[in-house]
Design an enzyme around this catalytic site. Structure first.
Site, PDB file in Angstrom:
ATOM      1  N   LYS A  34      30.746  17.307   8.883  1.00  0.00           N
ATOM      2  CA  LYS A  34      29.868  16.262   8.350  1.00  0.00           C
ATOM      3  C   LYS A  34      28.620  16.827   7.691  1.00  0.00           C
ATOM      4  CE  LYS A  34      27.216  15.331  12.572  1.00  0.00           C
ATOM      5  NZ  LYS A  34      25.951  15.822  12.029  1.00  0.00           N
ATOM      6  N   THR A  35      28.070  17.920   8.236  1.00  0.00           N
ATOM      7  CA  THR A  35      26.856  18.494   7.642  1.00  0.00           C
ATOM      8  C   THR A  35      27.136  19.007   6.240  1.00  0.00           C
ATOM      9  OG1 THR A  35      26.085  19.148   9.841  1.00  0.00           O
ATOM     10  CG2 THR A  35      25.009  20.182   7.957  1.00  0.00           C
ATOM     11  N   ASP A 215      21.723  11.235   8.856  1.00  0.00           N
ATOM     12  CA  ASP A 215      22.673  11.963   9.691  1.00  0.00           C
ATOM     13  C   ASP A 215      22.681  11.349  11.093  1.00  0.00           C
ATOM     14  OD1 ASP A 215      24.491  13.861  10.489  1.00  0.00           O
ATOM     15  OD2 ASP A 215      23.026  15.476  10.694  1.00  0.00           O
ATOM     16  N   GLU A 216      23.789  11.497  11.836  1.00  0.00           N
ATOM     17  CA  GLU A 216      23.926  11.002  13.218  1.00  0.00           C
ATOM     18  C   GLU A 216      23.525   9.525  13.309  1.00  0.00           C
ATOM     19  OE1 GLU A 216      25.422  12.772  15.243  1.00  0.00           O
ATOM     20  OE2 GLU A 216      24.937  14.896  15.022  1.00  0.00           O
ATOM     21  N   GLN A 246      31.114   8.995  19.198  1.00  0.00           N
ATOM     22  CA  GLN A 246      30.203   9.951  19.834  1.00  0.00           C
ATOM     23  C   GLN A 246      28.830   9.342  20.089  1.00  0.00           C
ATOM     24  OE1 GLN A 246      30.633  14.311  18.776  1.00  0.00           O
ATOM     25  NE2 GLN A 246      31.522  13.439  16.928  1.00  0.00           N
ATOM     26  N   ARG A 599      34.550  19.394  22.685  1.00  0.00           N
ATOM     27  CA  ARG A 599      33.767  20.637  22.643  1.00  0.00           C
ATOM     28  C   ARG A 599      34.691  21.843  22.717  1.00  0.00           C
ATOM     29  NH1 ARG A 599      30.527  18.748  19.972  1.00  0.00           N
ATOM     30  NH2 ARG A 599      31.938  16.980  20.087  1.00  0.00           N
TER      31      ARG A 599
END
Length: 728
Positions: A34-35, A215-216, A246, A599
């Site tokens: 995503k970044t 973002d987020e 998330q 993770r």
């Protein structure tokens, strides 16, 4: 720049980067890049849409993320991003207030209060009103004020019915204005209010920031959502990147519904999904997808990867909490012997208290480890508080322990009083404990202060008397009760307080295990204090360059590890029933489990225990519902030889477990002298509480208690001989 995009982005990423202007929602799954997409989108706007950097506002949740995005952008464009507003919500709003302080109605030279500054100001207000801080706790009021502001509410629109809370909120706001101060929540609220009431300023920024990147987005709270909606208006292009699967910060104000209602709240929204995962194997992703599909309140996506299938996702059913820890450290040593770095291994758990037994086993085997984003067990403040009380009882000359305990939890003793005691102690060359036995000479004339100090002396003397009367576990339990530390944390009902309460309960179990391991000690209390000091000292002096990583799942957000152990997967622990305070509880707990699973890059172990020594007693447990929610065949049980199991049982510190079933199975148990047959997981009915399910049990014969989760009354402990239960 165009070639970079084409060469480095997959099909879904390209579609999200090359889309036209307008409001866009990018559902970016874990490990989906995503970044990179967000950065390339900014570059696309500048390179292909002729958008000036000064016309872009890019919002993140950490300064680190902002700096990383800026560096990536300048590398792609090979030019400076000068003029582009990069930053966190708080950082950007501070910038707005520095420019428009007059319109916001504040001083040009305002001061930003940190958390401790804010807490001190609230304490002064409580004291000025002569309120009992046990009833009006400063930390709780701080959380209340911040949560109200995060919703966009001031004291006159507060959703709390307590007039005292409103009054303190009002006086706090007034004190901030009088001292030219703003807190972190105010940075956003004042900016929002300033834009809302100044049409010219609002129009200027709407015209300037026609392109807003966030973002987020799943972590935004109510006020941040309102701020974005206000500044974006009806003609802006808001590019929101996030993952509703998330969203795990509901306890601190984040609203998962923000991402779900994006399409309804903004005009002409187009949604893109990033589902290709670059982190985990197919087998890990299959487990994650299967679990999260049980959530109803989600927009829906399915992670996939074209990498190899990888190792199975392993499930270990432990005989006890000791067995679980032994298995994990055995496996860690096996992995390290095979060439894996210790720092490539992460142990994840839902709650902090679960780290203690793992720490004991790692210490016993001399395996270096690090608590990421937190403290080792004996370094946690609430544990140090209890230890300090014990130190005072053992050694009244311990001035450091005195300082830590005299007003902890708060007894209404201010710094002026403590300073007077210190000065008298210094002048007369006596200990602080000796000083408080001469209150008349110190000149502490207030009856309230004298009563508080006398109560403190009574607590220390009671603990001292217990040293020769009770075992270590009982002594620790009494300290927690005498000091009111448990009551202090229990009254707050927030995430931090719940975690501290769980740690205090785990300290009882730690004390019992320490006694079992040192049963021949001549002075168990002194040995226990020495062990606590040594463990804390090792934390300070033995930083290892390659430690095993231990952390809560919340701390693991955004990280990845080749090998992950997801521990403590027991019903009641995960999902954690202590956090069951709203209707979205279960879905957020499931999202948290999804975060934990994703993770893992190559190998994932999931462990649960049939029994644990918790809260000072034996508890018999069932596996977390999250395990059974995963589709059959996706998780591979680990088969342990009977010889290994018998070795674990023979070394098990919690011998009470063996009294029930020598085969290590706790699926069934019938009480002696009782014809009722029951098992963990069995449904029951109570004449008052209705239907429920047995979660665990403890005790024997007439003292046997069942832990039952009732559909409409929550969890309750009932003594079986009195409960009059119908077993269904």
């Amino acid at each position: 720049m165009e070639n970079n995009l084409l060469n480095n982005l997959n099909e879904q990423q390209l579609a999200a980067v090359n889309c036209n202007l307008g409001n866009k929602l990018i559902l970016a799954g874990a490990g989906s890049g995503k970044t990179r997409v967000l950065t390339c989108r900014v570059a696309k706007l500048i390179d292909s849409y002729d958008v000036k950097p000064s016309n872009i506002l890019a919002l993140t949740f950490t300064n680190k993320a902002s700096a990383e995005m800026k560096q990536r952008l300048e590398k792609i464009l090979k030019i400076s991003s000068y003029g582009l507003w990069f930053g966190t919500f708080h950082g950007i709003c501070r910038r707005l207030l520095k420019i428009h302080w007059n319109e916001a109605g504040i001083s040009e030279y305002f001061t930003i209060l940190d958390s401790q500054d804010q807490l001190r100001m609230i304490r002064r207000i409580i004291k000025s009103k002569n309120l009992d801080e046990n009833l009006y706790d400063s930390k709780h009021l701080q959380n209340f004020i911040n949560s109200q502001k995060d919703k966009g509410l001031r004291y006159d629109s507060s959703d709390n019915d307590d007039d005292k809370y409103r009054d303190i909120f009002r006086d706090y706001d007034l004190a901030c204005r009088q001292t030219n101060s703003v807190d972190f929540a105010d940075l956003i609220l004042l900016s929002y209010e300033m834009l809302l009431t100044n049409e010219n300023v609002l129009n200027y920024y709407r015209n300037r920031f026609r392109n807003i990147m966030v973002d987020e987005f799943q972590d935004t709270n109510t006020l941040q959502f309102k701020f974005l909606k206000l500044i974006n208006g009806s003609s802006g292009s808001l590019y929101a990147v996030g993952d509703d699967d998330q969203s795990i910060y509901g306890w601190r104000g984040a609203r998962s519904r923000n991402i779900q209602s994006f399409k309804d709240e903004f005009l002409d929204v187009e949604i893109f999904k990033l589902e290709r995962n670059y982190r985990s194997t197919n087998k890990i992703l299959s487990v994650a997808n299967s679990l999260i599909s049980n959530n109803k309140e989600r927009l829906g996506k399915n992670l996939w990867t074209d990498t190899e299938k990888g190792d199975p996702v392993y499930l270990y059913e432990a005989y006890s909490g000791d067995d679980e820890s032994i298995f994990i450290v055995d496996k860690i040593q096996e992995l390290i012997d095979g060439g894996l770095k210790r720092s490539d291994i992460a142990l994840l758990y839902r709650s902090n208290f679960l780290s203690r037994r793992l720490e004991e086993e790692l210490n016993a085997r001399s395996v270096p480890y690090k608590i990421y984003g937190g403290f080792r067990f004996f370094e946690r403040s609430e544990i140090k508080d209890v230890i300090a009380y014990l130190r005072m009882a053992v050694n009244n000359s311990d001035d450091a322990a005195f300082e830590r305990t005299i007003n902890n939890p708060p007894r209404g003793l201010g710094e002026k009083t403590i300073h007077a005691i210190r000065e008298y102690s210094k002048k007369n060359k006596i200990t602080l404990w000796e000083a408080i036995h001469d209150l008349d000479a110190i000149g502490l004339g207030s009856t309230r202060i004298i009563n508080s100090i006398n109560e403190y002396k009574k607590i220390i003397n009671s603990i001292y008397q217990d040293l020769t009367k009770h075992n270590l576990k009982k002594i620790i339990g009494n300290i927690i009760e005498y000091s009111s530390l448990s009551k202090h944390f229990d009254s707050k009902k927030n995430e931090e307080a719940l975690s501290k309460q769980e740690n205090l309960e785990e300290l009882l179990s730690t004390a019992e295990r320490f006694y079992q391991n040192n049963i021949d000690s001549e002075d168990i209390v002194v040995e226990f204090l020495a062990n606590a000091a040594l463990e804390a000292g090792e934390y300070q002096s033995k930083a290892h360059e390659d430690p095993v990583q231990l952390m809560t799942i919340h701390s693991a957000k955004g990280l990845e590890f080749p090998v992950v152990f997801l521990t403590g997967m027991d019903e009641g622990i995960f999902p954690n029933e202590n956090r069951n305070i709203n209707k979205d509880f279960l879905e957020e707990e499931r999202r948290l489990c999804y975060v934990a699973i994703t993770r893992a890059m190559k190998t994932l172990y999931i462990t649960h225990a049939n029994a644990r020594y918790m809260h000072g007693s034996n508890n018999f447990l069932i596996p977390s519902r999250f395990i059974s929610e995963v589709e059959d065949g996706l998780i591979e049980p680990i088969k342990i030889s009977r010889k290994y199991r018998e070795n674990v049982k023979s070394n098990n510190l919690n011998h009470d477990f063996n009294e029930f079933n020598q085969e290590g199975s706790f699926d069934n148990f019938s009480q002696e002298d009782n014809s009722n047959y029951f098992r963990v997981g069995q449904k029951v009915n109570h004449m008052k509480f209705g239907n429920g399910v047995i979660l665990s049990y403890t005790g024997k014969k007439e003292d046997l208690k069942l832990h039952i989760n009732f559909e409409h009354y929550g969890k309750k402990w009932l003594v079986l001989s009195y409960a009059q239960l119908d077993f269904l």
